[in-house]
Design a protein around this motif. Sequence first.
Motif, short mmCIF file in Angstrom:
data_model
loop_
_atom_site.label_atom_id
_atom_site.label_comp_id
_atom_site.label_asym_id
_atom_site.label_seq_id
_atom_site.Cartn_x
_atom_site.Cartn_y
_atom_site.Cartn_z
N ALA A 272 0.83 -1.20 0.00
CA ALA A 272 0.00 0.00 0.00
C ALA A 272 0.87 1.25 0.00
CB ALA A 272 -0.92 0.00 1.22
N LYS A 273 0.46 2.24 -0.79
CA LYS A 273 1.19 3.50 -0.90
C LYS A 273 0.37 4.70 -0.40
CE LYS A 273 4.63 1.46 -3.02
NZ LYS A 273 5.92 1.22 -2.30
N ARG A 274 -0.94 4.56 -0.40
CA ARG A 274 -1.81 5.68 -0.03
C ARG A 274 -2.83 5.16 0.98
NH1 ARG A 274 -3.23 10.77 -1.58
NH2 ARG A 274 -5.42 11.28 -1.95
N THR B 294 -8.88 8.59 -3.38
CA THR B 294 -8.85 7.23 -3.92
C THR B 294 -7.69 6.47 -3.30
OG1 THR B 294 -7.56 8.03 -5.81
CG2 THR B 294 -9.95 7.81 -6.11
N PRO B 295 -7.84 6.05 -2.04
CA PRO B 295 -6.76 5.33 -1.37
C PRO B 295 -6.65 3.89 -1.87
CG PRO B 295 -8.69 5.40 0.02
CD PRO B 295 -9.02 6.23 -1.19
N ASP B 296 -5.49 3.27 -1.63
CA ASP B 296 -5.35 1.85 -1.93
C ASP B 296 -5.44 1.00 -0.66
OD1 ASP B 296 -2.90 2.40 -0.80
OD2 ASP B 296 -1.72 1.97 -2.59
N ALA B 297 -5.57 1.67 0.49
CA ALA B 297 -5.76 0.97 1.77
C ALA B 297 -6.43 1.92 2.75
CB ALA B 297 -4.42 0.49 2.32
N ASP C 69 -9.27 -4.31 -4.66
CA ASP C 69 -9.05 -2.90 -5.04
C ASP C 69 -8.54 -2.06 -3.88
OD1 ASP C 69 -10.13 -3.50 -7.61
OD2 ASP C 69 -12.16 -3.29 -6.80
N VAL C 70 -9.01 -2.35 -2.69
CA VAL C 70 -8.62 -1.59 -1.50
C VAL C 70 -8.42 -2.55 -0.33
CG1 VAL C 70 -9.32 0.14 0.20
CG2 VAL C 70 -9.87 0.49 -2.20
N ILE D 193 -16.26 -1.10 -5.46
CA ILE D 193 -14.85 -1.21 -5.08
C ILE D 193 -14.68 -2.43 -4.19
CG2 ILE D 193 -12.91 -0.05 -3.95
CD1 ILE D 193 -14.36 2.61 -4.49
N ALA E 103 -3.18 -8.63 0.09
CA ALA E 103 -3.22 -8.25 -1.31
C ALA E 103 -3.23 -9.49 -2.20
CB ALA E 103 -2.05 -7.39 -1.66
#
Length: 337
Positions: free
Chosen positions: A180-182, A241-244, A270-271, A265, A335
Motif C-alpha cells: 500500500a502506498k496511499r 482514492t486510497p489503496d488501503a 481494489d482496496v 470497489i 493483497a
Amino acid sequence: MAEGRKSTLVLVAEHAGVSIATVSRVLNGLPAAQKTADAVRAAASELGYVPDATARSLKVGKTEQIALAVADVGNPVYVAMMNQISQAVTDAGYRLVTSSTGNNPDDQIALLDSLNRGYADGVILSPLRVTESLIEALQASRLPIVVIGSLPENVRIDSVRADSVAGMALAVQHLADQGAKRIAFVNGPIDTVPGAARLRGYLAALDEQGMPTNADVQVSAEDFTFDAGLVAAQTLLDQATPDAIVCANDLLAIATMKTLAKRGIRVPQDVLLIGMDDTELAELSTPSITSVNLGSVRRAKEAASLLIRRLKDPEAPIARVVIDPTLTIRESSVAPA
C-alpha cells in the motif's frame, strides 16, 4: 416540615414541582434538564431525603454491587468487557450493575454523583471524553474507581488502557508490507481519548514509513458507530482514492466496506482494509476483516482485578496498566497475488 415527619419521594416531588418519576430519574443519576435536576436535588437536600439504597447500605456497610459505566452497551467491545467483568466481580461476591452513559462527561458525572449516595461499593468507568470536570468528580468520589482508558499522569486513580498508538503502527506496517502506498484513515471523533490517540498513531506510523499525511485521506466520523461510519466513508471516497484504509474500530470498518461495495470497489482486490478492536464482527464479515486487537478482554479482566484489590486494600499503590496490542490478519488486508 413538622418534626418527625419523614421525607419521601412524594414530598420531594411536591417541593420541587415535578413528578415522582422525575425525582426518581434525577436521584438515580439519569439525564434530566439541568434546571429540573437542580430543583430536585435542592428539594431533597432541604427535606433531608436519603435514598433507600443509602439507608440499606448503611446498615450492612456495603451494597455488594459494582457499577460499570460505558459509552454504549451495544458496542461489541463493551459487551466483551461486561462479560469479563461480570464473571470476575461475581466470583468476588459482588453483583455487576451496568450503565450506558453515552459520550457526554456530564452524564458520567451525574452517575458518579448518584453512585456516591450508596448505590455501589466501587466503579469501573470507561469514558470516551475526559474533561477537567470529570477528573474532579473522579477525584472527589468516596468510592474506589478504576478507569478503563487514559488519564493525566497526575491523577491518582487506578487505570488500564490500550496502546492505540502501537496498534496503529502494526496496522500501517502490515499495509505497507502488502504494497500500500496511499493509506487512508476513518477515525471517530478526534476530541475523544481513543480518537486522539489513534490519530497520533496513524500520523506517526505514516511518518515512520515515509508516507505523506495528506488531509484528503483523513476523515472523522461523528461517533464510533456503524451509521456514523457510513457517512464518514462516503466523505472519504468522494475526496480521495486510497489503496488501503485503516478504521478506528470494527464498526467503522464494516460501514466502510459496505460503502466501498456500493461503489463497486472490492476488498481486498481494489482496496485493503483494517479495523480495530478485533471483535466477532470482524471474523463474521465477508470478507473477514483484519483488525488490531487492543486487548478489550484483558483490559476488562485487569480493571476488575484492580478494583477488587482496591476494595480489599484502600491503601494499595496506584496502578497504571498498559495492554500491548496485536494484529489479527484476515482476508481484508491480504493483497491478491
